[in-house]
Design a protein around this motif. Structure first.
Motif, PDB file in Angstrom:
ATOM      1  N   TYR A   1      13.386  16.897 -45.183  1.00  0.00           N
ATOM      2  CA  TYR A   1      13.778  15.624 -44.583  1.00  0.00           C
ATOM      3  C   TYR A   1      12.603  14.682 -44.378  1.00  0.00           C
ATOM      4  CZ  TYR A   1      17.764  18.588 -43.739  1.00  0.00           C
ATOM      5  OH  TYR A   1      18.811  19.468 -43.923  1.00  0.00           O
ATOM      6  N   LEU A   2      11.395  15.158 -44.669  1.00  0.00           N
ATOM      7  CA  LEU A   2      10.194  14.403 -44.321  1.00  0.00           C
ATOM      8  C   LEU A   2       9.307  14.060 -45.509  1.00  0.00           C
ATOM      9  CD1 LEU A   2       9.262  16.605 -41.220  1.00  0.00           C
ATOM     10  CD2 LEU A   2      10.476  14.412 -41.177  1.00  0.00           C
ATOM     11  N   VAL A   3       9.486  14.737 -46.614  1.00  0.00           N
ATOM     12  CA  VAL A   3       8.559  14.561 -47.735  1.00  0.00           C
ATOM     13  C   VAL A   3       8.920  13.349 -48.592  1.00  0.00           C
ATOM     14  CG1 VAL A   3       7.904  16.997 -47.849  1.00  0.00           C
ATOM     15  CG2 VAL A   3       9.911  16.188 -49.136  1.00  0.00           C
ATOM     16  N   PRO A   4       7.933  12.739 -49.229  1.00  0.00           N
ATOM     17  CA  PRO A   4       8.211  11.571 -50.078  1.00  0.00           C
ATOM     18  C   PRO A   4       9.054  11.900 -51.299  1.00  0.00           C
ATOM     19  CG  PRO A   4       5.910  12.262 -50.293  1.00  0.00           C
ATOM     20  CD  PRO A   4       6.482  13.016 -49.137  1.00  0.00           C
ATOM     21  N   GLU A   5       8.992  13.142 -51.773  1.00  0.00           N
ATOM     22  CA  GLU A   5       9.769  13.505 -52.953  1.00  0.00           C
ATOM     23  C   GLU A   5      11.270  13.310 -52.726  1.00  0.00           C
ATOM     24  OE1 GLU A   5       5.868  15.659 -53.302  1.00  0.00           O
ATOM     25  OE2 GLU A   5       7.305  15.254 -51.681  1.00  0.00           O
TER      26      GLU A   5
END
Length: 285
Positions: A21-25
């Motif tokens: 829920y937090l990564v740029p991917e």
């Protein structure tokens, strides 16, 4: 099954699942479908396993989000069908884990799967909507992402059980969120921005908790409120004891240690900066 082992493995599972829920991917994969608003993208990725359901069904499964927050996902299935969102979620998870250097050997992956697979296979999904949906998703060929998907099933199973406990304790969707933030387990600004309960709804929930003695007149959590919040977690652990019973306390603790490198790698990469010490921000209470 010792409840301390249940809590230990549950925390490990939550932490190992959280990065998605937090990564740029994840945002990049959503943008490829033309969805750049984080809220609808989050709802689409997390609910994709359920198939093309109306937003009202998502709202029911997610519990602590206001209807207006979930209604914003209208149109995501036209941007791409659920199966493509699910495939994109797998791509994002794999890309992110390799970017931060999650390093599990083939032997570690095999051992972790030997522990989590019987847990998922033996799970009773009655009343566990998101867990059941994720358990029905075909595992991807990438061994690391396949392990992560099994972790996701266990994470959603606890989340589903948690909602049963919240309802049983008379904590409605907004009430549980107010108590959650009052105990310092979730930043209030994040909760208000993502769940979108308005000022009137938030104030009404606060007043109900004050009337129960769980919050004081200044909306600070009371000792009674803290005890109630811990009781909710303990009752959730009691529900989850059956989930982990196939591998027992020792197996649960071993599984927690095997998946710890996932959390460690994202922690070192700064993914959880500002959130460490907090439970999953997608958790409702």
């Amino acid at each position: 099954m010792h409840l301390d082992a249940v809590r230990h493995v549950s925390n490990a599972v939550t932490d190992a699942h959280l990065f998605t829920y937090l990564v740029p991917e994840t945002a990049e994969e959503a943008a490829a479908f033309g969805v750049t608003d984080r809220g609808p993208a989050y709802l689409a990725f997390r609910s994709a396993a359920m198939g093309e359901v109306p937003w009202q069904v998502v709202a029911a499964a997610f519990y602590n989000f206001s209807p207006r927050a979930v209604r914003a996902m209208t149109g995501v299935w036209q941007a791409a069908p659920p199966a493509r969102w699910q495939a994109a979620r797998f791509r994002a998870a794999g890309r992110a884990m390799r970017r931060v250097g999650v390093d599990l050997t083939d032997a570690q992956l095999a051992e972790a799967r030997s522990l989590i697979d019987p847990v998922v296979a033996g799970a009773d999904h009655a009343g566990k909507v998101l867990a059941a949906a994720n358990a029905a998703v075909a595992l991807p060929p990438d061994p690391l992402v396949a392990l992560w998907q099994q972790i996701t099933v266990a994470r959603e199973w606890r989340g589903d059980a948690h909602l049963v406990v919240l309802a049983d304790n008379g904590l409605g969707p907004c009430d549980c969120l107010v108590l959650h933030t009052a105990t310092g387990r979730l930043p209030t600004a994040l909760a208000r921005a993502t769940r979108q309960w308005d000022d009137k709804e938030w104030s009404a929930a606060t007043a109900r908790l004050v009337a129960r003695g769980w919050l004081g007149p200044d909306a600070e959590v009371t000792d009674t409120g803290r005890a109630a919040r811990e009781r909710v977690e303990t009752e959730t652990d009691e529900h989850c004891a059956a989930l982990w019973a196939p591998i027992g306390a020792a197996g649960a603790r071993r599984f927690a240690s095997l998946i710890a490198p996932i959390t460690d790698a994202f922690t070192a990469a700064g993914t959880f900066r500002g959130l460490r010490g907090q439970p999953d921000p997608v958790d409702g209470g």
